[in-house]
Design an enzyme around this catalytic site. Structure first.
Site: not given
Ligand SMILES: Cc1cc2nc3c(=O)[nH]c(=O)nc-3n(C[C@H](O)[C@H](O)[C@H](O)COP(=O)(O)OP(=O)(O)OC[C@H]3O[C@@H](n4cnc5c(N)ncnc54)[C@H](O)[C@@H]3O)c2cc1C
Length: 389
Positions: A134, A137, A278, A349-350, A373, A377
């Site tokens: 984790g 947040e 197909r 396709g469909g 991960e 960006e």
């Molecule tokens: C299915 C799934 C499994 C996951 N598993 C884990 C896990 O096991 N442990 C864990 O800790 N996390 C986990 N995550 C979290 C994941 O790592 C984050 O969702 C990810 O790092 C993006 O953070 P955010 O969702 O808060 O997006 P945000 O940080 O809010 O980003 C929103 C948008 O803004 C862009 N952005 C943000 N900062 C910048 C910047 N400086 N420059 C340009 N663009 C920017 C981003 O690229 C994105 O397009 C998981 C997420 C999902 C969906």
């Protein structure tokens, strides 16, 4: 380009005997234990814990863990091979396998004390336990260093309050490595990692996410309410948690590149086979240059992603810093996975838009790879910082 050329390549594309054995074993396992059920798990969002126990028996839950701790003791090339082959069938099983191995388990392996490793690694490496990790947040994803979950020292204990979001195996994980704030906001040395077991008072799972794809991989919230954790549960020293997390992610991103590669290969295989079966206008659709060129582009992108991913894995095996190479592999492989899966749907396709064929699932699953991960960006941020320093 100068910085890149400083890292010359000695090329050996031969597959090792271990890679071949793992590939064949995973293909066989996936065909019997994953493929027949994956659409049911996808539909119901079931996280099939029993499959991970079986993968544990095959050594897949502790691929990088030394044999002395009950693991398979392999390196990154075998690891990439396993993740890619599982994901070629089902990306959500690949995602969970990657999160278990390279986040939770690898964090303990890299930064745990001998006693912590002895306590946790044999259980994780054999699949007896599922691991979670984790960092993210609700308000801090890309900007993870700005986290607000706090641990306050109280004698030999730390009292943790806050929440982690989007955590793979947030409900089913038996142990979670969690990075929390122990210092000031804005201080990269103000965060600390703890291993916290399920059942610890004050530690619970929250909402399970209902997702677009990767639906058999459980994603849930972790909640901490006055959760008391003994200092012996700390990984490394106080203040090292964020730096540790960045190192863990350098390796983890190679596994997300492998996950992306596997999804792209699966989407390509399905589209290629379908295009030969197909018929339209009295010939297989593969005979139309418009379709054949799509397949040519897909195959070329997959090969390029494969090279970047195995190159990063090779450097990692040699103990080199892979910060840039893992970000490049993850960025490229995830973006082409989305492109290849998109073209896969187009070739079907469909029928590609229905759940009777695998194209739509690859398309849904692939998108996570450009987000988890570190988003694309953020990978560009890592790469640009590295090439401009
Ligand atoms: C299915 C799934 C499994 C996951 N598993 C884990 C896990 O096991 N442990 C864990 O800790 N996390 C986990 N995550 C979290 C994941 O790592 C984050 O969702 C990810 O790092 C993006 O953070 P955010 O969702 O808060 O997006 P945000 O940080 O809010 O980003 C929103 C948008 O803004 C862009 N952005 C943000 N900062 C910048 C910047 N400086 N420059 C340009 N663009 C920017 C981003 O690229 C994105 O397009 C998981 C997420 C999902 C969906």
């Amino acid at each position: 380009m100068e910085a890149l050329m400083e890292n010359p390549m000695t090329v050996n594309f031969d597959e090792t005997e271990n890679q071949r054995l793992i590939r064949d074993m995973v293909r066989d396992f996936g065909a019997k234990e994953i493929k027949p059920h994956m659409m049911d798990w996808d539909e119901s969002q079931e996280f099939p814990v029993h499959v991970f126990k079986k993968m544990g028996a095959l050594g897949l839950m502790g691929i990088l863990v030394p044999e002395e701790y009950g693991g398979a003791g392999f390196g990154y090339l075998e690891y990439i091979t396993a993740i890619a082959e599982v994901s070629r069938i089902d990306g959500s099983i690949g995602l969970s396998l990657a999160a278990h191995n390279s986040l939770c388990t690898n964090h303990l392996l890299l930064f745990g004390t001998a006693a912590q490793k002895q306590k946790y690694l044999p259980k994780l490496a054999t699949g007896e336990w599922i691991g979670a990790w984790g960092l993210t947040e609700p308000n801090t994803g890309s900007d993870a260093g700005n986290m607000r979950t706090v641990a306050v020292k109280d004698g030999d204990y730390y009292v943790i309050n806050g929440a982690k979001n989007f955590i793979t195996h947030g409900k089913s994980g038996n142990v979670a490595v969690v990075i929390v704030r122990t210092g000031n906001v804005g201080d990269s040395h103000g965060m600390t990692a703890f291993a916290i077991e399920k059942g610890t008072p004050g530690f619970s799972a929250g909402k399970k996410e209902n997702k677009l794809g990767m639906r058999a991989s459980e994603t849930a919230e972790l909640i901490f309410t006055d959760c008391r954790v003994h200092k012996d549960q700390m990984l490394g020293k106080e203040g090292e948690g964020f730096i540790q997390a960045m190192k863990v992610l350098d390796g983890g991103r190679i596994s997300i590149a492998a996950l992306s590669l596997g999804i792209a290969m699966g989407a390509y295989d399905a589209a290629r086979n379908y295009s030969k079966e197909r018929h339209q206008f009295n010939q297989p659709i593969s005979q139309f240059q418009g379709i054949a060129f799509k397949l040519a582009d897909m195959a070329t992108k997959i090969e390029a992603a494969r090279l970047l991913t195995f190159r990063a894995g090779d450097l990692k095996n040699k103990g080199q810093d892979v910060n840039r190479e893992s970000a490049m592999a993850k960025l490229y492989a995830s973006e082409i996975a989305v492109e290849v899966a998109n073209e896969g749907v187009q070739i079907f396709g469909g029928y590609g838009y229905t759940k009777d064929f695998p194209a739509e699932k690859y398309y849904r699953d692939a998108k996570l790879c450009t987000i988890g991960e570190g988003t694309s960006e953020i990978q560009k941020l890592v790469i640009s910082r590295s090439i401009l320093k």
